[in-house]
Structure formats: structure tokens, C-alpha cells
Design a protein around this motif. Structure first.
Motif, mmCIF file in Angstrom:
data_model
loop_
_atom_site.group_PDB
_atom_site.id
_atom_site.type_symbol
_atom_site.label_atom_id
_atom_site.label_comp_id
_atom_site.label_asym_id
_atom_site.label_seq_id
_atom_site.Cartn_x
_atom_site.Cartn_y
_atom_site.Cartn_z
ATOM 1 N N ASP A 184 -2.176 -16.952 8.735
ATOM 2 C CA ASP A 184 -2.611 -17.015 10.131
ATOM 3 C C ASP A 184 -1.370 -16.898 11.005
ATOM 4 O O ASP A 184 -0.468 -17.737 10.905
ATOM 5 N N ARG A 185 -1.357 -15.890 11.852
ATOM 6 C CA ARG A 185 -0.134 -15.603 12.630
ATOM 7 C C ARG A 185 -0.265 -16.072 14.073
ATOM 8 O O ARG A 185 -1.266 -15.782 14.729
ATOM 9 N N TYR A 186 0.758 -16.773 14.558
ATOM 10 C CA TYR A 186 0.768 -17.305 15.922
ATOM 11 C C TYR A 186 1.985 -16.780 16.684
ATOM 12 O O TYR A 186 2.997 -16.424 16.080
ATOM 13 N N GLY A 187 1.864 -16.765 18.021
ATOM 14 C CA GLY A 187 2.957 -16.274 18.858
ATOM 15 C C GLY A 187 4.147 -17.219 18.874
ATOM 16 O O GLY A 187 5.285 -16.792 19.015
ATOM 17 N N LYS A 188 3.880 -18.502 18.743
ATOM 18 C CA LYS A 188 4.940 -19.507 18.822
ATOM 19 C C LYS A 188 4.839 -20.483 17.662
ATOM 20 O O LYS A 188 3.733 -20.778 17.184
ATOM 21 N N GLY A 189 5.990 -21.031 17.276
ATOM 22 C CA GLY A 189 6.021 -22.043 16.222
ATOM 23 C C GLY A 189 5.174 -23.251 16.589
ATOM 24 O O GLY A 189 4.460 -23.809 15.747
ATOM 25 N N THR A 190 5.226 -23.639 17.865
ATOM 26 C CA THR A 190 4.460 -24.807 18.314
ATOM 27 C C THR A 190 2.960 -24.579 18.123
ATOM 28 O O THR A 190 2.225 -25.510 17.784
#
Ligand code: GLN
Length: 271
Positions: A184-190
Motif C-alpha cells: 500500500d503506497r502513501y505520499g508521506k511516511g506519516t
């Protein structure tokens, strides 16, 4: 080429650099060095070094109030000072940094960015100034005990990563492509860490220092002892701007040799 045309040519003779250094309170960088090759390089805006980053990556870059601070911000400021340039930081998704540098929107990318052969085809990397390690964050009661559990036959975990980071690239190759789980890919680490807290993903693969910062802020999470992979961080410069690359490398080398880089890193990372 667009970058090249748009750019205002900043011609800074080495002699000028030395005289600037001599006027300042600091000792000249290498006073004995002959001023042979003139430091001629282009920046997007005259007199300004624009750094593209993703400021949700503590302790390398993060917000303190409305200011971006951190290891990369301070090293970039020290490089800019040596080159007689003013540093300007542009915050964007990690995924956009290389495009911004190549498209002439930024002069350098500094974002705890790992040197990889694929990226080296798109951009030039400076000398490495830090090392990173990809680690795995899990809930404290997770049944994932080591990296091997993610790679084992029959594994089927959902792994959160930051889009297009090395955490994404490695897990995609080692896990998703082999049918051993989903990424699952997110724009930010947070955002990836938030997905872990709400149970949307089983773990997060990310660089060790931001991982420590995220775990410190989020009780109930921990970092696995086993390391996934070790890597080198460097700044990215457009392929067609080798003069700027050389100038930055020279400045960076001096900052490494005189201990400035180490003291900046030590300031943010408890030894
Ligand atoms: N080191 C990782 C990479 O280069 C992550 C960097 C980041 O998220 N800022 O892909």
C-alpha cells in the motif's frame, strides 16, 4: 535543456569565493589551493539555491513552525553559504523531487534520498553524506517478528510504504512481485504510519531515523531488530548541470572534512 535555457547563469570565479570567505568570520576554505578551475555553474534563479524536499521525514527534514529544519536543511544551508547562494526550500511529495530537479523547478533534491542505479540514470548524485537503513515498523503485538517473516513462503502481509521510495521499490520486488503480499503506497511516511495505527496495513517499511521519530510519537508501535537493507543518502542534481554538481561536491567534501556534516548529523541524531 529547458532548465538550461531558463537558468540565469551565475558566474562565480573561485577568486570571488575565496575573497568572500576571507571577508567572513570563517577561515577561507582551503587558502593554499590554487584557483584553477573557475566555479561556473547555473542555478534556476540567480543567487538562489532551490532545494526540493519532502518535509515529513524527521530528522532529515520536517517543520518547526512554518520553517523546514533538519539534517538536510542544515547541510544544504552550509553548502549554499560556501557557494555564496541563498537557500530556498520547496516542500513537495518525495515522488516529485527528481522531476522538479530535472524540470528546472529546483537545483538540488535533498530528502534522505538513497543512491540507486535506477535513479542514477535520471539524475546525478553528489558524494554521499549519510547512511540510512530500511527498517520495519509493526504494532507491539504483531506476529511479524523479523524481516524474514515478510519474505517467507506463503506470507501474505499488507505493507505500507512511501510511494517511490526505496522501501516501496524493494518490497515491490521482494514481496509483491513474488506473490508474498500487497504493497500500500502513501505520499508521506506519516500517512503510512497512520494506516498502520488504524490497522489498514500490517507493517511499514521506511528509513530508520524517521521510523524512530514516528514510533516515539505513536505509542503501541515498535521497530523490528532486523534491518531490511542499508543504503547511502546523497543530493540529486540535474544531469545537464555537472558544473553545479562539481561545485556542490567540492563544498560538501570540505564540510565533511572539517566535521560540519558530522556535527549537523550528531545534533539531530543522538549517538
Ligand atoms: N531513502 C528513501 C529513498 O530514497 C526514502 C527517502 C524519503 O522518503 N524521503 O527512497
Amino acid at each position: 535543456m529547458k532548465n538550461f535555457k531558463k537558468a540565469i547563469i551565475a558566474v562565480l570565479a573561485l577568486a570571488m569565493l575565496f575573497s568572500l570567505a576571507a571577508c567572513g568570520t570563517k577561515a577561507p576554505a582551503e587558502s593554499g589551493e590554487p584557483s584553477t578551475a573557475a566555479a561556473t555553474f547555473t542555478t534556476v534563479t540567480d543567487g538562489v539555491l532551490i532545494m526540493a524536499t519532502n518535509a515529513s521525514f524527521p530528522p532529515y527534514e520536517y517543520y518547526e513552525g512554518d520553517k523546514v529544519v533538519g539534517i538536510d536543511a542544515e547541510i544544504a544551508a552550509a553548502i549554499a553559504e560556501k557557494l555564496g547562494l541563498e537557500l530556498k526550500i520547496e516542500d513537495m511529495e518525495f515522488d516529485s523531487i527528481i522531476t522538479a530537479v530535472n524540470g528546472g523547478k529546483a537545483d538540488i533534491g535533498m530528502a534522505g534520498m538513497t543512491v540507486t542505479p535506477e535513479r542514477q540514470e535520471e539524475i546525478n548524485f553528489t558524494t554521499s553524506y549519510a547512511t540510512g537503513v530500511q527498517v520495519v515498523i509493526v504494532p507491539e503485538d504483531s506476529n511479524i517478528k523479523s524481516v524474514d517473516d515478510l519474505l517467507a513462503d506463503g506470507a501474505s502481509h499488507i505493507i505500507g510504504v512511501q510511494r517511490n521510495t526505496t522501501g516501496d521499490i524493494y518490497t515491490t520486488g521482494d514481496i509483491e512481485d513474488k506473490g508474498l503480499g500487497t504493497i500500500d503506497r502513501y505520499g508521506k511516511g506519516t500517512e503510512a504510519v497512520m494506516a498502520l495505527k488504524t490497522g489498514k496495513v500490517d507493517c511499514v517499511v521506511i528509513d530508520n531515523e524517521p521510523a524512530k521519530a514516528f514510533v516515539a510519537e505513536n505509542p503501541g508501535l515498535k521497530i523490528l531488530d532486523t534491518k531490511y537493507i542499508e543504503e547511502q543518502y546523497a543530493a540529486a542534481v540535474a544531469k545537464d548541470n555537472t558544473a553545479l554538481l562539481d561545485a556542490i561536491n567540492k563544498a560538501l567534501q570540505e564540510l565533511i572534512e572539517d566535521g560540519t556534516v558530522k556535527s549537523i548529523i550528531d545534533k539531530y541524531i543522538a549517538a
